[in-house]
Design a protein around this motif. Structure first.
Motif, mmCIF file in Angstrom:
data_model
loop_
_atom_site.group_PDB
_atom_site.id
_atom_site.type_symbol
_atom_site.label_atom_id
_atom_site.label_comp_id
_atom_site.label_asym_id
_atom_site.label_seq_id
_atom_site.Cartn_x
_atom_site.Cartn_y
_atom_site.Cartn_z
ATOM 1 N N GLN A 1 0.838 -1.196 0.000
ATOM 2 C CA GLN A 1 0.000 0.000 0.000
ATOM 3 C C GLN A 1 0.880 1.255 0.000
ATOM 4 N N ARG A 2 0.455 2.281 -0.694
ATOM 5 C CA ARG A 2 1.247 3.498 -0.839
ATOM 6 C C ARG A 2 0.480 4.712 -0.324
ATOM 7 N N SER A 3 1.228 5.746 0.040
ATOM 8 C CA SER A 3 0.661 7.024 0.426
ATOM 9 C C SER A 3 1.607 8.124 -0.040
ATOM 10 N N ARG B 1 2.297 2.119 -6.811
ATOM 11 C CA ARG B 1 3.008 3.358 -7.090
ATOM 12 C C ARG B 1 2.342 4.163 -8.200
ATOM 13 N N SER B 2 1.936 3.453 -9.260
ATOM 14 C CA SER B 2 1.345 4.158 -10.396
ATOM 15 C C SER B 2 0.059 4.870 -9.978
ATOM 16 N N ALA B 3 -0.730 4.222 -9.118
ATOM 17 C CA ALA B 3 -1.963 4.863 -8.646
ATOM 18 C C ALA B 3 -1.644 6.099 -7.811
ATOM 19 N N ALA B 4 -0.606 6.008 -6.993
ATOM 20 C CA ALA B 4 -0.207 7.168 -6.182
ATOM 21 C C ALA B 4 0.294 8.303 -7.067
ATOM 22 N N ARG B 5 1.052 7.966 -8.105
ATOM 23 C CA ARG B 5 1.565 9.002 -9.003
ATOM 24 C C ARG B 5 0.419 9.701 -9.748
ATOM 25 N N GLN B 6 -0.585 8.922 -10.148
ATOM 26 C CA GLN B 6 -1.740 9.530 -10.805
ATOM 27 C C GLN B 6 -2.485 10.456 -9.854
ATOM 28 N N ALA B 7 -2.578 10.042 -8.588
ATOM 29 C CA ALA B 7 -3.253 10.877 -7.592
ATOM 30 C C ALA B 7 -2.474 12.160 -7.331
ATOM 31 N N MET B 8 -1.145 12.089 -7.384
ATOM 32 C CA MET B 8 -0.324 13.286 -7.183
ATOM 33 C C MET B 8 -0.645 14.350 -8.224
ATOM 34 N N ALA B 9 -0.923 13.906 -9.438
ATOM 35 C CA ALA B 9 -1.237 14.856 -10.514
ATOM 36 C C ALA B 9 -2.600 15.517 -10.319
ATOM 37 N N GLN B 10 -3.436 14.950 -9.427
ATOM 38 C CA GLN B 10 -4.771 15.501 -9.196
ATOM 39 C C GLN B 10 -4.861 16.301 -7.899
ATOM 40 N N LEU B 11 -3.738 16.503 -7.205
ATOM 41 C CA LEU B 11 -3.761 17.268 -5.965
ATOM 42 C C LEU B 11 -4.167 18.716 -6.247
ATOM 43 N N PRO B 12 -4.749 19.403 -5.271
ATOM 44 C CA PRO B 12 -5.135 20.808 -5.473
ATOM 45 C C PRO B 12 -3.939 21.673 -5.860
ATOM 46 N N PRO B 13 -4.172 22.776 -6.548
ATOM 47 C CA PRO B 13 -3.059 23.616 -7.029
ATOM 48 C C PRO B 13 -2.115 24.088 -5.938
#
Length: 485
Positions: A391-393, A448-460
């Motif tokens: 699991q990643r965070s 990891r890939s799911a976490a990286r995709q989520a990083m791109a969706q973080l608020p500005p």
């Protein structure tokens, strides 16, 4: 707090490695460019040496963020990893295995993976911090990893960050084979007065200060004499100087404020004789080398297709192209346990009272509610215990444990944002470079890939504060076990 007094928007001299505040003077920018060139040219093993508090961790974070997306990075901050474990740790962080394998099996998996990455035109880099504390047997395993290569270049890049004791270890006869494999040696020199002067005023302006220079060259020279020119000590000294100036109701610090701050810092072992023994000799070599590599760096493309040798039989998988693996910073969790309540002292038997005066027994007092921070820490411990190792965070920030109010304000800002889930905010108590910090993480992701995709969706507002790190649950557990052991 002195922020409003000086017109600052944030604390200018925090000791956590915030890449937004990276200062490229004092030869740090040249060393960073030289490291980037060494990695992209496939040089194998590279070494960076600096005294405690000279900025090695900040440089490592900046290096990882300046590498192109074709580079996958593995970050190892636990120097106590044994020779039997190091290969499995690297394989796990690359997502190759969840269970420990034999040395032969894990080496075969690593070689196959590295050949596949090479065939895709990608590189893999292992960043090792505090390498001076690594057992010699583990360093020997690092050397064996460097043997993985094609006819033209290395399959794995290794960057060792360490204190001067690392050079002492590498000078030993039994480790001479590793020493011969190191192709570039970089040294982080303590700041002189000129560099410290530029650094101090750079940090205050990055923190929102709008006036003329906060610190003069003479004051910078005074700070260098008190701190030995080491960045961490300069930060501590500058922070206490601004606090003393604020307490005195002044708008600019004086020599007296610096003396008061230095007395409070207790720098009893200001570097002196040790630096005189080796810094002047090696600093010049490092500067010249960094200058040469910097010149080459300007001609080096940001990314390039790597030649494929001895990899014709390797067929790249049809999986989605892999982006750069964000560095994973191991965090040591500190357990908080309430001490058992003390046994009540025996009391003398109360005298009986008349029945008419008897009163009902008072209801037991309710336990005091846990603070929001303690509740968040407990929530994180429970989450950590119940998750699979893969699991990643996303790690957002590390804040000094001496500033819990700042931490709580940051968490409140996250929890109040409509695009973020309050129950997905986790907090770890840990140690970074020997200092107690709180690390804030967000989200839980299966890969990891799911976490990286989520990083791109973080608020500005979070996007602007990056780059961020991806943490694995198992990596945290291993670090906790190593620390508690």
């Amino acid at each position: 707090m002195y922020l409003q007094h000086y017109g600052l928007t944030e604390l200018p001299f925090r000791i956590v490695p915030d890449t937004r505040l990276f200062f490229d003077g004092g030869q740090r920018g040249d060393v960073l460019a030289g490291l980037r060139y060494a990695i992209l040219s496939g040089e194998g093993i590279v070494k960076v040496v600096g005294e405690v508090g000279s900025g090695k961790t900040m440089l490592c974070r900046m290096l990882e963020s300046r590498l192109p997306d074709s580079v996958d990075g593995v970050y190892i901050a636990n120097p106590g990893i044994s020779a039997d474990t190091i290969l499995n740790v690297i394989a796990f962080e690359l997502g190759l295995t969840e269970q420990p394998l034999s040395k032969l099996e894990v080496m075969q998996q690593l070689q196959d993976y590295l050949l596949q990455q090479h065939a895709r035109g990608r590189r893999v880099v292992v960043f090792i911090e505090e390498a001076q504390g690594m057992p010699l047997a583990t360093l020997e395993e690092i050397r064996l990893l460097s043997n993985l290569e094609t006819e033209q270049e290395k399959l794995l890049q290794i960057v060792l960050f360490g204190q001067p004791e690392l050079d002492d270890n590498l000078a030993r006869h039994e480790i001479r084979q590793l020493r011969e494999r190191i192709t570039h040696h970089f040294y982080l020199c303590p700041f002189d007065a000129k560099a410290a002067h530029a650094y101090l005023n750079f940090r205050t302006r990055m923190a929102g200060y709008k006036g003329t220079d906060m610190f003069s060259l003479r004051q910078a020279r005074q700070m260098v004499q008190a701190s030995g020119g080491l960045l961490r000590r300069i930060n501590l000294l500058a922070d206490k100087t601004l606090l003393a100036c604020y307490a005195a109701g002044k708008t600019k610090p004086t020599a007296q404020h610096i003396r008061m701050a230095a007395a409070d810092c207790h720098f009893d072992d200001v570097p002196g004789q040790r630096e005189q023994r080796w810094w002047p000799k090696l600093a010049l070599v490092s500067v010249v080398l960094a200058a040469v590599l910097l010149a080459l760096y300007h001609w080096l493309p940001a990314s390039r297709t790597l030649p494929i040798a001895n990899a014709a039989s390797v067929t790249p998988s049809a999986a989605q192209p892999v982006r750069r693996v964000p560095v994973s910073l191991p965090v040591t969790q500190v357990s908080y346990q309430l001490a058992p309540a003390a046994s009540p002292k025996p009391e003398s038997e109360p005298k009986p009272e008349p029945a008419a005066k008897s009163t009902p027994e008072p209801a037991p007092l309710a336990a005091a509610p846990a603070s929001p921070l303690q509740a968040r820490l407990q929530q994180t411990r429970q989450w950590l215990a119940g998750q699979p190792g893969q699991q990643r965070s996303i790690q957002l920030i590390s804040i000094s444990a001496n500033r819990p109010a700042m931490l709580e304000q940051y968490i409140e800002q996250l929890a109040a944002h409509p695009a973020l889930a309050a129950d997905a905010i986790f907090v770890y108590a840990s140690h970074l470079q020997g200092k107690a910090v709180y690390s804030v993480l967000y989200g839980q992701y299966p890969s990891r890939s799911a976490a990286r995709q989520a990083m791109a969706q973080l608020p500005p507002f979070l996007q602007q504060q990056g780059p961020y790190l991806v943490r694995s649950v198992q990596g945290i557990r291993d670090e906790i076990a190593a620390t508690q052991g």
